[in-house]
Design a protein around this motif. Structure first.
Motif, PDB file in Angstrom:
ATOM      1  N   ARG A 150     -16.874  -6.448   5.841  1.00  0.00           N
ATOM      2  CA  ARG A 150     -15.924  -6.692   6.492  1.00  0.00           C
ATOM      3  C   ARG A 150     -16.008  -8.256   6.932  1.00  0.00           C
ATOM      4  NH1 ARG A 150     -18.223  -2.915   8.464  1.00  0.00           N
ATOM      5  NH2 ARG A 150     -19.817  -3.094   9.212  1.00  0.00           N
ATOM      6  N   PRO A 151     -15.723  -8.974   5.983  1.00  0.00           N
ATOM      7  CA  PRO A 151     -15.342 -10.700   6.065  1.00  0.00           C
ATOM      8  C   PRO A 151     -14.545 -10.908   6.598  1.00  0.00           C
ATOM      9  CG  PRO A 151     -15.130  -9.304   3.876  1.00  0.00           C
ATOM     10  CD  PRO A 151     -15.344  -8.440   4.380  1.00  0.00           C
ATOM     11  N   ARG A 152     -13.959 -12.194   7.080  1.00  0.00           N
ATOM     12  CA  ARG A 152     -13.286 -12.048   8.401  1.00  0.00           C
ATOM     13  C   ARG A 152     -11.893 -12.657   6.899  1.00  0.00           C
ATOM     14  NH1 ARG A 152     -14.981 -16.686  12.545  1.00  0.00           N
ATOM     15  NH2 ARG A 152     -13.159 -17.042  12.779  1.00  0.00           N
ATOM     16  N   HIS A 153     -12.252 -13.488   6.057  1.00  0.00           N
ATOM     17  CA  HIS A 153     -11.119 -13.764   4.992  1.00  0.00           C
ATOM     18  C   HIS A 153     -11.947 -13.656   3.251  1.00  0.00           C
ATOM     19  CE1 HIS A 153     -13.959 -17.729   5.826  1.00  0.00           C
ATOM     20  NE2 HIS A 153     -13.121 -17.501   4.989  1.00  0.00           N
ATOM     21  N   ILE A 154     -10.772 -13.860   2.771  1.00  0.00           N
ATOM     22  CA  ILE A 154     -11.221 -13.706   1.287  1.00  0.00           C
ATOM     23  C   ILE A 154     -10.718 -15.226   0.540  1.00  0.00           C
ATOM     24  CG2 ILE A 154     -12.343 -11.602   0.207  1.00  0.00           C
ATOM     25  CD1 ILE A 154      -8.879 -10.588  -0.007  1.00  0.00           C
ATOM     26  N   ARG A 155     -11.476 -16.188  -0.378  1.00  0.00           N
ATOM     27  CA  ARG A 155     -10.908 -16.877  -1.308  1.00  0.00           C
ATOM     28  C   ARG A 155     -10.547 -16.637  -2.080  1.00  0.00           C
ATOM     29  NH1 ARG A 155     -11.041 -21.776   2.450  1.00  0.00           N
ATOM     30  NH2 ARG A 155     -12.338 -21.180   4.240  1.00  0.00           N
ATOM     31  N   LYS A 156     -10.031 -18.234  -2.894  1.00  0.00           N
ATOM     32  CA  LYS A 156      -9.519 -17.873  -4.252  1.00  0.00           C
ATOM     33  C   LYS A 156     -11.151 -17.605  -4.921  1.00  0.00           C
ATOM     34  CE  LYS A 156      -8.277 -21.702  -7.307  1.00  0.00           C
ATOM     35  NZ  LYS A 156      -8.158 -22.501  -8.215  1.00  0.00           N
ATOM     36  N   GLY A 157     -10.775 -16.549  -6.406  1.00  0.00           N
ATOM     37  CA  GLY A 157     -11.104 -16.121  -7.109  1.00  0.00           C
ATOM     38  C   GLY A 157     -11.846 -15.429  -6.517  1.00  0.00           C
ATOM     39  N   ALA A 158     -12.269 -15.066  -5.622  1.00  0.00           N
ATOM     40  CA  ALA A 158     -12.750 -13.327  -4.723  1.00  0.00           C
ATOM     41  C   ALA A 158     -12.172 -12.196  -5.769  1.00  0.00           C
ATOM     42  CB  ALA A 158     -13.209 -13.537  -3.079  1.00  0.00           C
ATOM     43  N   THR A 159     -13.397 -11.519  -5.534  1.00  0.00           N
ATOM     44  CA  THR A 159     -12.634  -9.767  -5.727  1.00  0.00           C
ATOM     45  C   THR A 159     -13.163  -8.950  -4.654  1.00  0.00           C
ATOM     46  OG1 THR A 159     -13.598 -10.259  -8.527  1.00  0.00           O
ATOM     47  CG2 THR A 159     -13.394  -7.514  -6.832  1.00  0.00           C
ATOM     48  N   ALA A 160     -11.857  -8.387  -3.866  1.00  0.00           N
ATOM     49  CA  ALA A 160     -12.441  -7.921  -3.233  1.00  0.00           C
ATOM     50  C   ALA A 160     -11.883  -6.379  -2.854  1.00  0.00           C
ATOM     51  CB  ALA A 160     -11.511  -8.382  -1.684  1.00  0.00           C
ATOM     52  N   ARG A 161     -11.998  -5.635  -2.026  1.00  0.00           N
ATOM     53  CA  ARG A 161     -11.415  -4.047  -1.760  1.00  0.00           C
ATOM     54  C   ARG A 161     -11.228  -3.886  -0.394  1.00  0.00           C
ATOM     55  NH1 ARG A 161     -13.551   1.484  -0.645  1.00  0.00           N
ATOM     56  NH2 ARG A 161     -15.486   0.304   0.214  1.00  0.00           N
ATOM     57  N   VAL A 162      -9.762  -3.797  -0.485  1.00  0.00           N
ATOM     58  CA  VAL A 162      -8.991  -4.534   1.207  1.00  0.00           C
ATOM     59  C   VAL A 162      -8.146  -2.936   0.925  1.00  0.00           C
ATOM     60  CG1 VAL A 162      -9.032  -6.730   0.761  1.00  0.00           C
ATOM     61  CG2 VAL A 162      -6.771  -4.845  -0.564  1.00  0.00           C
ATOM     62  N   GLU A 163      -7.243  -3.023   2.406  1.00  0.00           N
ATOM     63  CA  GLU A 163      -6.667  -1.415   2.705  1.00  0.00           C
ATOM     64  C   GLU A 163      -4.974  -2.088   3.065  1.00  0.00           C
ATOM     65  OE1 GLU A 163      -5.843   0.910   6.564  1.00  0.00           O
ATOM     66  OE2 GLU A 163      -8.208   2.109   5.270  1.00  0.00           O
ATOM     67  N   ILE A 164      -4.409  -2.127   2.071  1.00  0.00           N
ATOM     68  CA  ILE A 164      -2.622  -1.943   1.858  1.00  0.00           C
ATOM     69  C   ILE A 164      -2.108  -1.436   3.434  1.00  0.00           C
ATOM     70  CG2 ILE A 164      -0.981  -2.918   0.849  1.00  0.00           C
ATOM     71  CD1 ILE A 164      -2.453  -4.171  -0.602  1.00  0.00           C
ATOM     72  N   ILE A 165      -0.950  -1.742   3.977  1.00  0.00           N
ATOM     73  CA  ILE A 165       0.110  -1.576   4.030  1.00  0.00           C
ATOM     74  C   ILE A 165       1.420  -1.286   3.597  1.00  0.00           C
ATOM     75  CG2 ILE A 165       1.532  -0.456   6.600  1.00  0.00           C
ATOM     76  CD1 ILE A 165      -1.093  -0.246   8.056  1.00  0.00           C
ATOM     77  N   SER A 166       2.671  -0.782   3.361  1.00  0.00           N
ATOM     78  CA  SER A 166       4.022  -1.097   2.386  1.00  0.00           C
ATOM     79  C   SER A 166       4.607  -0.834   3.579  1.00  0.00           C
ATOM     80  CB  SER A 166       3.726   0.139   1.017  1.00  0.00           C
ATOM     81  OG  SER A 166       5.199  -0.322   1.241  1.00  0.00           O
ATOM     82  N   GLU A 167       5.493  -1.003   3.623  1.00  0.00           N
ATOM     83  CA  GLU A 167       7.267  -0.766   5.000  1.00  0.00           C
ATOM     84  C   GLU A 167       7.256  -0.058   4.279  1.00  0.00           C
ATOM     85  OE1 GLU A 167      10.599  -3.861   5.317  1.00  0.00           O
ATOM     86  OE2 GLU A 167       9.161  -5.537   6.264  1.00  0.00           O
ATOM     87  N   THR A 168       7.523   0.647   3.270  1.00  0.00           N
ATOM     88  CA  THR A 168       8.487   1.649   2.692  1.00  0.00           C
ATOM     89  C   THR A 168       7.341   2.089   1.539  1.00  0.00           C
ATOM     90  OG1 THR A 168      10.125   0.621   0.885  1.00  0.00           O
ATOM     91  CG2 THR A 168      10.366   0.558   3.307  1.00  0.00           C
ATOM     92  N   PRO A 169       7.361   3.619   2.188  1.00  0.00           N
ATOM     93  CA  PRO A 169       6.994   4.769   0.425  1.00  0.00           C
ATOM     94  C   PRO A 169       6.353   3.708  -0.709  1.00  0.00           C
ATOM     95  CG  PRO A 169       7.902   5.934   2.515  1.00  0.00           C
ATOM     96  CD  PRO A 169       8.561   4.401   2.359  1.00  0.00           C
TER      97      PRO A 169
END
Length: 204
Positions: A150-169
């Motif tokens: 649960r980092p506050r931000h991710i910067r250049k070069g990092a590898t991260a697992r994130v949750e994404i919400i799309s505007e449409t399916p």
């Protein structure tokens, strides 16, 4: 199972049917033949493949990797869009998801990526507005070990697992099931800022 991501579509002149459409794209997986029953996602509309063209040559069938034009009968063109996926009706269709989880490699965003970061989601030939809703964790790209939760931000070069919400399916597969339909990119101001793979799909 057969999957074709639609890159273009237009009305086709199949005699005797008002609702006929031609769709073009590259077959991501599986195969298709004339007479096969197919389903379109999103929407769930069903049709029958009446003709297959590869490089302007009519063929009886086509396989993964082929760039094709399929002429499909009993489909309304108004229910198609760029990024729709044509699937075989014999197998469970691809999922159209609004929310999913991905593992991203961060390139060079203009500012650090935080929760709620807006970007343009790019999948195959589809571009749709989306939001990085939640940063789950940062991982070591070489070992896969979690280095920060649960980092506050991710910067250049990092590898991260994130949750994404799309505007449409959007039509997606898990990367482990389809390398073609399980890859995504995030863009901002015309620049690619991250790329990665789909690791989980959520129904809501």
């Amino acid at each position: 199972p057969f999957r074709l991501a639609v890159t273009d579509f237009f009305r086709s002149g199949i005699a005797g049917s008002a609702n006929s459409v031609s769709v073009s794209g590259r077959i991501a997986q599986g195969n298709v033949q004339i007479g096969e029953h197919v389903v379109l996602v999103p929407g769930g509309e069903r049709g029958i493949v009446k003709a297959i063209d590869i490089d302007f040559v009519s063929e009886e069938w086509a396989v993964a990797g082929d760039s094709v034009v399929l002429m499909i009968q009993d489909v309304d063109i108004q229910n198609l869009s760029i990024g729709s996926v044509v699937c075989s009706s014999l197998n469970p269709p691809i999922q159209a998801a609004l929310r999913f989880e991905a593992q991203l490699v961060i390139f060079d965003p203009p500012v650090p990526i935080t929760n709620g970061f807006p970007a343009l989601l790019h999948i195959q030939s589809l571009n749709v507005p989306a939001t990085v809703d939640k940063i789950i964790e940062v991982v070591d790209q070489r070992t896969g070990e979690v280095t920060k939760r649960r980092p506050r931000h991710i910067r250049k070069g990092a590898t991260a697992r994130v949750e994404i919400i799309s505007e449409t399916p959007v039509c997606l597969e898990l990367f482990k099931d389809s390398k073609e339909l399980g890859r995504i990119m995030l863009r901002k101001n015309g620049e690619t800022i991250a790329a990665g793979i789909v690791t989980a799909l959520f129904s809501k």
